[in-house]
Write a protein that holds these residues in place. Structure first.
Motif, PDB file in Angstrom:
ATOM      1  N   LEU A  11      31.644  45.841  33.097  1.00  0.00           N
ATOM      2  CA  LEU A  11      32.758  44.918  33.341  1.00  0.00           C
ATOM      3  C   LEU A  11      32.543  44.162  34.652  1.00  0.00           C
ATOM      4  O   LEU A  11      33.041  43.059  34.836  1.00  0.00           O
ATOM      5  CB  LEU A  11      34.083  45.701  33.416  1.00  0.00           C
ATOM      6  CG  LEU A  11      35.350  44.905  33.712  1.00  0.00           C
ATOM      7  CD1 LEU A  11      35.729  43.995  32.535  1.00  0.00           C
ATOM      8  CD2 LEU A  11      36.542  45.825  34.026  1.00  0.00           C
ATOM      9  N   TYR A  44      42.012  42.803  35.251  1.00  0.00           N
ATOM     10  CA  TYR A  44      41.000  43.773  34.811  1.00  0.00           C
ATOM     11  C   TYR A  44      41.667  45.116  34.483  1.00  0.00           C
ATOM     12  O   TYR A  44      41.271  46.163  35.011  1.00  0.00           O
ATOM     13  CB  TYR A  44      39.967  43.992  35.918  1.00  0.00           C
ATOM     14  CG  TYR A  44      38.906  42.909  36.055  1.00  0.00           C
ATOM     15  CD1 TYR A  44      39.002  41.686  35.399  1.00  0.00           C
ATOM     16  CD2 TYR A  44      37.790  43.123  36.865  1.00  0.00           C
ATOM     17  CE1 TYR A  44      38.025  40.716  35.550  1.00  0.00           C
ATOM     18  CE2 TYR A  44      36.806  42.168  37.009  1.00  0.00           C
ATOM     19  CZ  TYR A  44      36.922  40.961  36.356  1.00  0.00           C
ATOM     20  OH  TYR A  44      35.950  40.004  36.498  1.00  0.00           O
ATOM     21  N   GLU A  69      47.350  46.362  47.390  1.00  0.00           N
ATOM     22  CA  GLU A  69      46.726  46.685  46.101  1.00  0.00           C
ATOM     23  C   GLU A  69      45.379  47.358  46.374  1.00  0.00           C
ATOM     24  O   GLU A  69      44.505  46.793  47.035  1.00  0.00           O
ATOM     25  CB  GLU A  69      46.510  45.448  45.215  1.00  0.00           C
ATOM     26  CG  GLU A  69      45.957  45.891  43.848  1.00  0.00           C
ATOM     27  CD  GLU A  69      45.613  44.762  42.884  1.00  0.00           C
ATOM     28  OE1 GLU A  69      45.789  43.585  43.222  1.00  0.00           O
ATOM     29  OE2 GLU A  69      45.128  45.099  41.777  1.00  0.00           O
ATOM     30  N   ASP A 121      36.688  50.003  51.612  1.00  0.00           N
ATOM     31  CA  ASP A 121      36.836  51.212  50.791  1.00  0.00           C
ATOM     32  C   ASP A 121      38.139  51.892  51.201  1.00  0.00           C
ATOM     33  O   ASP A 121      38.344  52.184  52.385  1.00  0.00           O
ATOM     34  CB  ASP A 121      35.633  52.124  51.095  1.00  0.00           C
ATOM     35  CG  ASP A 121      35.596  53.353  50.207  1.00  0.00           C
ATOM     36  OD1 ASP A 121      36.656  53.769  49.699  1.00  0.00           O
ATOM     37  OD2 ASP A 121      34.497  53.913  50.052  1.00  0.00           O
ATOM     38  N   ILE A 143      37.221  57.177  41.837  1.00  0.00           N
ATOM     39  CA  ILE A 143      37.195  57.865  43.135  1.00  0.00           C
ATOM     40  C   ILE A 143      37.411  59.365  42.923  1.00  0.00           C
ATOM     41  O   ILE A 143      38.510  59.806  42.577  1.00  0.00           O
ATOM     42  CB  ILE A 143      38.280  57.271  44.075  1.00  0.00           C
ATOM     43  CG1 ILE A 143      38.059  55.759  44.234  1.00  0.00           C
ATOM     44  CG2 ILE A 143      38.264  57.980  45.429  1.00  0.00           C
ATOM     45  CD1 ILE A 143      39.159  55.021  44.968  1.00  0.00           C
TER      46      ILE A 143
END
Ligand SMILES: C[S@@+](CC[C@H](N)C(=O)[O-])C[C@H]1O[C@@H](n2cnc3c(N)ncnc32)[C@H](O)[C@@H]1O
Length: 276
Positions: A11, A44, A69, A121, A143
């Motif tokens: 993706l 997505y 976000e 990150d 994660i």
């Protein structure tokens, strides 16, 4: 997390493909775009902007609310929350190409600086205590270090701030083959059960956790997405090239198989940071 590893998920190949779609609609390079036109190509996750409206409703987001976000992709959900609800968004994204594409799209929508894009990150943390809401779609699955992840989200929130997440859970016992598919094609090496989601969030300090099972609507969504992509194959090959179409069809097929087998589940959850 090395960025190149996450690219095993197809993706995330050629994310600039969104510009091909805009060209097909008649937008020239750099032309202004409206957020609602773009939302057909920049979400997505499953069920489009309806799922983002759900976050605004569950967290009771008001105009000028400060919202983070986590894993913002090319920025679709953040732009929708800024445009429709007037939120002040920080869109944090790990991958440089997605981050750059997101920032360019936001600029063309005239939403800078109401949406601020940050490359980074979440495990490294963000400035603590400043957000009324933390939202995330299909990012936590990447994660494995959930303890640190939940703690970072908790720290980012102001007291009585809310967390909204859409993500995967282990609904049944996944076979070796399913686990391999998840790891190799979805960059997902850790899949908590619903109880583990709940207890992990509680240990980080969250309260009033609500979880809604989304497995059935998502199973239906991924099956229809694959069918529609196959039907439009010729058009997509012309627009994006054969290699990308093969990559995306592979990814959509994987997701369809995993949900159809019934052991991968989908959830929508929201939870609160208590008053101090
Ligand atoms: C499936 S995409 C969803 C993007 C966006 N939330 C949306 O719904 O359109 C998940 C995103 O999370 C990002 N991501 C994964 N791990 C991350 C991390 N540790 N910190 C920040 N972003 C991360 C990925 O690079 C990817 O863009």
């Amino acid at each position: 997390m090395p960025q190149e590893n996450i690219k095993t998920m197809k993706l995330y190949h050629q994310v600039e493909r969104v510009f091909n779609e805009l060209t097909a609609l008649g937008f020239g390079p750099g032309d202004p775009i409206d957020v609602d036109t773009l939302s057909a190509f920049d979400q997505y996750h499953y069920l489009g902007t309806e799922a983002v409206d759900e976050a605004a409703r569950c967290l009771r987001l008001q105009a000028a609310a400060k919202v983070l976000e986590v894993g913002s992709g090319i920025g679709g959900p953040s732009r929708h929350l800024a445009h429709r609800y007037g939120c002040h968004m920080t869109a944090l994204e790990l991958q440089a190409d997605l981050h750059r594409t997101g920032e360019e799209l936001t600029s063309r929508c005239g939403l800078l600086p109401r949406v601020q894009h940050r490359l980074g990150d979440i495990l490294d943390g963000v400035s603590p205590g400043g957000f009324d809401g933390v939202v995330s779609w299909l990012t936590f699955l990447h994660i494995a270090d959930r303890q640190t992840l939940y703690r970072r989200c908790f720290e980012a929130l102001a007291p009585v701030g809310g967390l909204y997440v859409e993500d995967f859970y282990a609904r049944g016992t996944l076979s070796e083959a399913e686990l391999r598919m998840l790891s190799a094609d979805v960059y997902c090496d850790h899949l908590p059960t619903l109880d583990q989601w709940d207890s992990g969030l509680r240990s980080a300090g969250f309260e009033s956790i609500r979880i809604r099972d989304m497995t059935l609507p998502w199973t239906d969504f991924v099956a229809k997405r694959l069918g529609a992509y196959r039907t439009a194959r010729k058009r997509n090959e012309k627009l994006h090239g054969e290699a990308l179409v093969q990559d995306l069809e592979h990814f959509y097929t994987t997701m369809d198989r995993l949900f159809a087998l019934g052991n991968l589940g989908g959830l929508r959850l929201w939870a609160w940071k208590p008053t101090e």
